[in-house]
Enzyme design. Structure first.
Site, PDB file in Angstrom:
ATOM      1  N   GLY A  15       0.811  -1.323  -0.055  1.00  0.00           N
ATOM      2  CA  GLY A  15      -0.317  -0.023  -0.126  1.00  0.00           C
ATOM      3  C   GLY A  15       0.836   1.174  -0.039  1.00  0.00           C
ATOM      4  N   GLY A  17      -0.030   4.208   0.173  1.00  0.00           N
ATOM      5  CA  GLY A  17      -1.093   5.387   0.613  1.00  0.00           C
ATOM      6  C   GLY A  17      -0.351   6.369   1.728  1.00  0.00           C
ATOM      7  N   PHE A  18      -1.282   6.828   2.528  1.00  0.00           N
ATOM      8  CA  PHE A  18      -0.417   7.832   3.534  1.00  0.00           C
ATOM      9  C   PHE A  18       0.492   7.047   4.646  1.00  0.00           C
ATOM     10  CE2 PHE A  18      -4.058  10.446   2.011  1.00  0.00           C
ATOM     11  CZ  PHE A  18      -3.171  11.496   1.850  1.00  0.00           C
ATOM     12  N   GLY A  19      -0.191   5.863   4.960  1.00  0.00           N
ATOM     13  CA  GLY A  19       0.819   5.157   5.892  1.00  0.00           C
ATOM     14  C   GLY A  19       2.032   4.526   5.236  1.00  0.00           C
ATOM     15  N   VAL A  83      -1.872  -7.597  -4.215  1.00  0.00           N
ATOM     16  CA  VAL A  83      -1.556  -8.603  -3.403  1.00  0.00           C
ATOM     17  C   VAL A  83      -2.898  -9.369  -3.459  1.00  0.00           C
ATOM     18  CG1 VAL A  83      -0.976  -9.414  -0.925  1.00  0.00           C
ATOM     19  CG2 VAL A  83       0.118  -7.500  -2.035  1.00  0.00           C
ATOM     20  N   GLU A 174     -18.735  17.482   2.524  1.00  0.00           N
ATOM     21  CA  GLU A 174     -17.825  18.127   1.664  1.00  0.00           C
ATOM     22  C   GLU A 174     -18.313  17.923   0.158  1.00  0.00           C
ATOM     23  OE1 GLU A 174     -13.888  16.727   2.423  1.00  0.00           O
ATOM     24  OE2 GLU A 174     -13.747  18.739   3.747  1.00  0.00           O
ATOM     25  N   ASP A 304      -5.735   2.410   8.037  1.00  0.00           N
ATOM     26  CA  ASP A 304      -7.122   2.177   8.160  1.00  0.00           C
ATOM     27  C   ASP A 304      -7.425   0.763   8.191  1.00  0.00           C
ATOM     28  OD1 ASP A 304      -7.644   4.627   7.499  1.00  0.00           O
ATOM     29  OD2 ASP A 304      -8.583   4.576   5.325  1.00  0.00           O
TER      30      ASP A 304
HETATM   31  C1  LIG Z   1     -12.587  10.771  -0.221  1.00  0.00           C
HETATM   32  C2  LIG Z   1     -12.075  10.711   0.800  1.00  0.00           C
HETATM   33  C3  LIG Z   1     -11.616  11.928   1.575  1.00  0.00           C
HETATM   34  C4  LIG Z   1     -10.908  11.689   2.954  1.00  0.00           C
HETATM   35  N1  LIG Z   1     -10.595  12.871   3.539  1.00  0.00           N
HETATM   36  C5  LIG Z   1      -9.796  12.838   4.560  1.00  0.00           C
HETATM   37  C6  LIG Z   1      -9.307  14.039   5.142  1.00  0.00           C
HETATM   38  O1  LIG Z   1      -9.724  15.102   4.953  1.00  0.00           O
HETATM   39  N2  LIG Z   1      -8.475  13.758   6.295  1.00  0.00           N
HETATM   40  C7  LIG Z   1      -8.042  12.775   6.712  1.00  0.00           C
HETATM   41  O2  LIG Z   1      -7.583  12.690   7.827  1.00  0.00           O
HETATM   42  N3  LIG Z   1      -8.699  11.638   6.127  1.00  0.00           N
HETATM   43  C8  LIG Z   1      -9.247  11.543   5.135  1.00  0.00           C
HETATM   44  N4  LIG Z   1      -9.470  10.385   4.377  1.00  0.00           N
HETATM   45  C9  LIG Z   1      -9.264   9.002   5.064  1.00  0.00           C
HETATM   46  C10 LIG Z   1      -7.870   9.000   4.661  1.00  0.00           C
HETATM   47  O3  LIG Z   1      -7.650   8.853   3.221  1.00  0.00           O
HETATM   48  C11 LIG Z   1      -7.540   7.473   5.132  1.00  0.00           C
HETATM   49  O4  LIG Z   1      -7.733   7.300   6.391  1.00  0.00           O
HETATM   50  C12 LIG Z   1      -5.835   7.137   4.804  1.00  0.00           C
HETATM   51  O5  LIG Z   1      -5.687   7.236   3.562  1.00  0.00           O
HETATM   52  C13 LIG Z   1      -5.515   5.948   5.182  1.00  0.00           C
HETATM   53  O6  LIG Z   1      -4.174   5.666   4.912  1.00  0.00           O
HETATM   54  P1  LIG Z   1      -3.732   4.037   4.729  1.00  0.00           P
HETATM   55  O7  LIG Z   1      -2.116   4.303   4.375  1.00  0.00           O
HETATM   56  O8  LIG Z   1      -4.110   3.252   5.752  1.00  0.00           O
HETATM   57  O9  LIG Z   1      -4.468   3.800   3.492  1.00  0.00           O
HETATM   58  P2  LIG Z   1      -4.496   4.467   1.869  1.00  0.00           P
HETATM   59  O10 LIG Z   1      -4.166   5.935   1.935  1.00  0.00           O
HETATM   60  O11 LIG Z   1      -5.957   4.165   1.634  1.00  0.00           O
HETATM   61  O12 LIG Z   1      -3.849   3.456   1.154  1.00  0.00           O
HETATM   62  C14 LIG Z   1      -3.946   2.300   0.695  1.00  0.00           C
HETATM   63  C15 LIG Z   1      -3.397   1.958  -0.581  1.00  0.00           C
HETATM   64  O13 LIG Z   1      -3.250   0.393  -0.662  1.00  0.00           O
HETATM   65  C16 LIG Z   1      -3.186   0.053  -2.187  1.00  0.00           C
HETATM   66  N5  LIG Z   1      -4.166  -1.386  -2.053  1.00  0.00           N
HETATM   67  C17 LIG Z   1      -5.310  -1.712  -1.465  1.00  0.00           C
HETATM   68  N6  LIG Z   1      -5.342  -2.968  -1.435  1.00  0.00           N
HETATM   69  C18 LIG Z   1      -4.161  -3.490  -2.166  1.00  0.00           C
HETATM   70  C19 LIG Z   1      -4.062  -4.801  -2.547  1.00  0.00           C
HETATM   71  N7  LIG Z   1      -4.566  -5.859  -2.399  1.00  0.00           N
HETATM   72  N8  LIG Z   1      -2.771  -4.889  -3.191  1.00  0.00           N
HETATM   73  C20 LIG Z   1      -1.817  -3.972  -3.430  1.00  0.00           C
HETATM   74  N9  LIG Z   1      -2.314  -2.440  -3.104  1.00  0.00           N
HETATM   75  C21 LIG Z   1      -3.480  -2.650  -2.431  1.00  0.00           C
HETATM   76  C22 LIG Z   1      -4.410   0.969  -2.466  1.00  0.00           C
HETATM   77  O14 LIG Z   1      -4.370   1.036  -4.065  1.00  0.00           O
HETATM   78  C23 LIG Z   1      -3.704   2.305  -1.711  1.00  0.00           C
HETATM   79  O15 LIG Z   1      -3.129   3.099  -2.565  1.00  0.00           O
HETATM   80  C24 LIG Z   1     -10.554  10.494   3.250  1.00  0.00           C
HETATM   81  C25 LIG Z   1     -10.613   9.328   2.422  1.00  0.00           C
HETATM   82  C26 LIG Z   1     -11.532   9.366   1.219  1.00  0.00           C
HETATM   83  C27 LIG Z   1     -11.705   8.367   0.619  1.00  0.00           C
END
Ligand SMILES: Cc1cc2nc3c(=O)[nH]c(=O)nc-3n(C[C@H](O)[C@H](O)[C@H](O)COP(=O)(O)OP(=O)(O)OC[C@H]3O[C@@H](n4cnc5c(N)ncnc54)[C@H](O)[C@@H]3O)c2cc1C
Length: 434
Positions: A15, A17-19, A83, A174, A304
């Site tokens: 992933g 993403g942010f984490g 994955v 929003e 998340d």
């Molecule tokens: C529309 C929207 C608006 C938001 N606004 C806010 C905000 O204003 N402030 C705030 O704090 N939070 C906000 N959030 C929540 C925030 O985006 C999440 O809490 C944050 O992104 C979590 O980070 P993460 O690293 O856990 O997952 P994510 O950032 O979601 O990253 C997960 C990554 O894993 C990848 N992935 C998933 N499954 C697989 C797999 N099987 N194989 C390979 N890759 C995979 C995805 O493609 C993604 O890139 C918002 C969310 C959304 C959807």
């Protein structure tokens, strides 16, 4: 085929993403090789996704290629892959491309939509979890207005022009606010020869309040602002079904709606189907306070996807949680490598914000409670600083200024993809809804 193992311990991160991105940055000073995997080749700035779906920003302004973000990190590499299964005993990760070995595994695959088993909504509604879903929504809404311009039947026109946003959390608030601005400031100008009188933006919320995690005063401020902007807020209105363009709500009442946007539920995006035994509330994986899996100490879960509670409350799915957990996981991997005891996670809440259109927001920052124009200025400054790169920051600023001063949106194009890439890769169709 199992790919070759490098000499240093290999940390595989699922992933970008942010984490995941924060973790890879933090691991750049640790004696490991980091391999980051994602089903997409970009990192997405989710807080502004609703602005793509309301034709204010272009996708490239809120996403950045992962490879570009890793360019200054010599111990990090990226592969695009989905994955599909994890073999914890054999320490192997099955992906859409290859099977990979790991010494440490970090699961940060985020969350996906939860339709709570409501098949009719799942099949027909739009969502706002991914860039393709935001684009599909933008295309659809703009197309509904074009179709309304041709339609002589007033009932059909009313249906085409009714957009129902389901879920009164920050994203629902929003998006509903942004839609009214799109409609009142621009669409009405573009379609000046068309009767857009029946246009409605509904915001349906199953409970009795919006923004449930905010201070009650800010909830009220958000409600008043939305109503002033023309959003029809329907509280205590759970959605039962969406069929043939009719949305059936709690009391059996039905509303004709051409667009339903589901923003009412999220659940952990568990990578692979075989981990359900580890899932707890909201389908998030149960972890130790150190963010490790109890049975597999070399596996960490964060963001998340991780089920972590503090003071009896499940931590929300927000960016600060994911980033702070990433810092702890980096630190704990460093500690594990030098046989030091690992540390537990403790969340420090920096506050939260939600914007409502182009000049109002609510913000809850420590002891500060801001609403209205001041809240919006704070929201604007904060998000501009967070946007992914200097180039994107500049583009977003230009777009916001042109919307604010000139009431202009450059990206209101209907751009449906004509055909997908001919590549037979199993990655096709993977990201889908989230
Ligand atoms: C529309 C929207 C608006 C938001 N606004 C806010 C905000 O204003 N402030 C705030 O704090 N939070 C906000 N959030 C929540 C925030 O985006 C999440 O809490 C944050 O992104 C979590 O980070 P993460 O690293 O856990 O997952 P994510 O950032 O979601 O990253 C997960 C990554 O894993 C990848 N992935 C998933 N499954 C697989 C797999 N099987 N194989 C390979 N890759 C995979 C995805 O493609 C993604 O890139 C918002 C969310 C959304 C959807």
């Amino acid at each position: 085929m199992v790919s070759q193992r490098p000499a240093r311990p290999r940390v595989v991160v699922v992933g970008a993403g942010f984490g995941g991105m924060e973790l890879v940055r933090r691991l750049s000073s640790v004696e490991v090789d980091t391999l980051l995997l994602d089903q997409n080749n970009y990192h997405l700035f989710t807080p502004l996704l609703y602005q793509v779906a309301s034709a204010l920003l272009d996708p490239s302004e809120i996403a950045r290629p992962v490879r570009a973000m890793l360019s200054g990190l010599p111990n990090a590499d990226f592969r695009m892959a989905r994955v599909t299964r994890i073999d914890f005993e054999g320490r192997k990760l099955h992906t859409s491309e290859e099977t990979l070995g790991y010494d440490y595994l970090v699961l940060a695959s985020g969350s996906t939509n939860d339709f709570f088993g409501n098949r009719s909504v799942e099949q027909g509604a739009f969502d706002l979890k991914t860039l393709p879903s935001a684009l599909a929504l933008r295309n659809h809404i703009l197309s509904q207005f074009e179709e309304a311009a041709w339609t002589r039947d007033p009932d059909r026109r009313r249906q085409l022009l009714t957009i129902a946003v389901v879920g009164g959390g920050p994203t629902g608030v929003e998006y509903a606010g942004a839609l009214t601005e799109l409609i009142h400031l621009l669409v009405k100008k573009d379609f000046r020869h068309v009767d857009l009188g029946p246009t409605r933006v509904l915001l349906l919320e199953a409970t009795g309040r919006l923004l449930s995690v905010f201070d009650p005063r800010l909830q009220q401020a958000a409600l008043r602002t939305l109503q002033r902007k023309g959003v029809e807020v329907m509280l205590n209105t759970p959605v039962k079904e969406w069929k043939d363009g009719m949305l059936v709500v709690g009391d059996g009442q039905s509303v004709a709606a051409g667009t339903v946007v589901w923003l009412a539920g999220v659940r952990g995006a568990v990578p692979g189907d075989d981990l359900s035994g580890l899932a707890g509330r909201q389908n998030r994986l149960r972890v130790q306070p150190t963010l490790q899996l109890a049975e597999h100490r070399e596996v960490f879960v964060m963001g998340d996807l991780a089920e972590v509670s503090q003071n009896g409350q499940l931590l929300p799915m927000v960016i600060p949680v994911a980033q702070q957990q990433a810092r702890l996981v980096a630190d704990n991997i460093r500690r594990a490598l030098s046989n030091q005891p690992l540390l537990p996670f403790h969340f420090r809440d920096p506050g939260m914000m939600a914007t409502i259109g182009r000049n109002a927001a609510v913000a809850h920052l420590g002891r500060l409670r801001l609403s209205g124009f001041i809240g919006w200025v704070v929201w604007l400054g904060f998000h501009l600083l967070q946007v992914i790169s200097f180039r994107n920051r500049l583009l977003v600023l230009i777009n916001w200024m042109s919307e604010y001063f000139l009431l202009e949106r450059h990206v209101r194009l209907i751009l449906a993809a004509e055909r997908e890439s001919p590549s037979p890769s199993p990655l096709r169709g993977g990201p889908g809804r989230g």
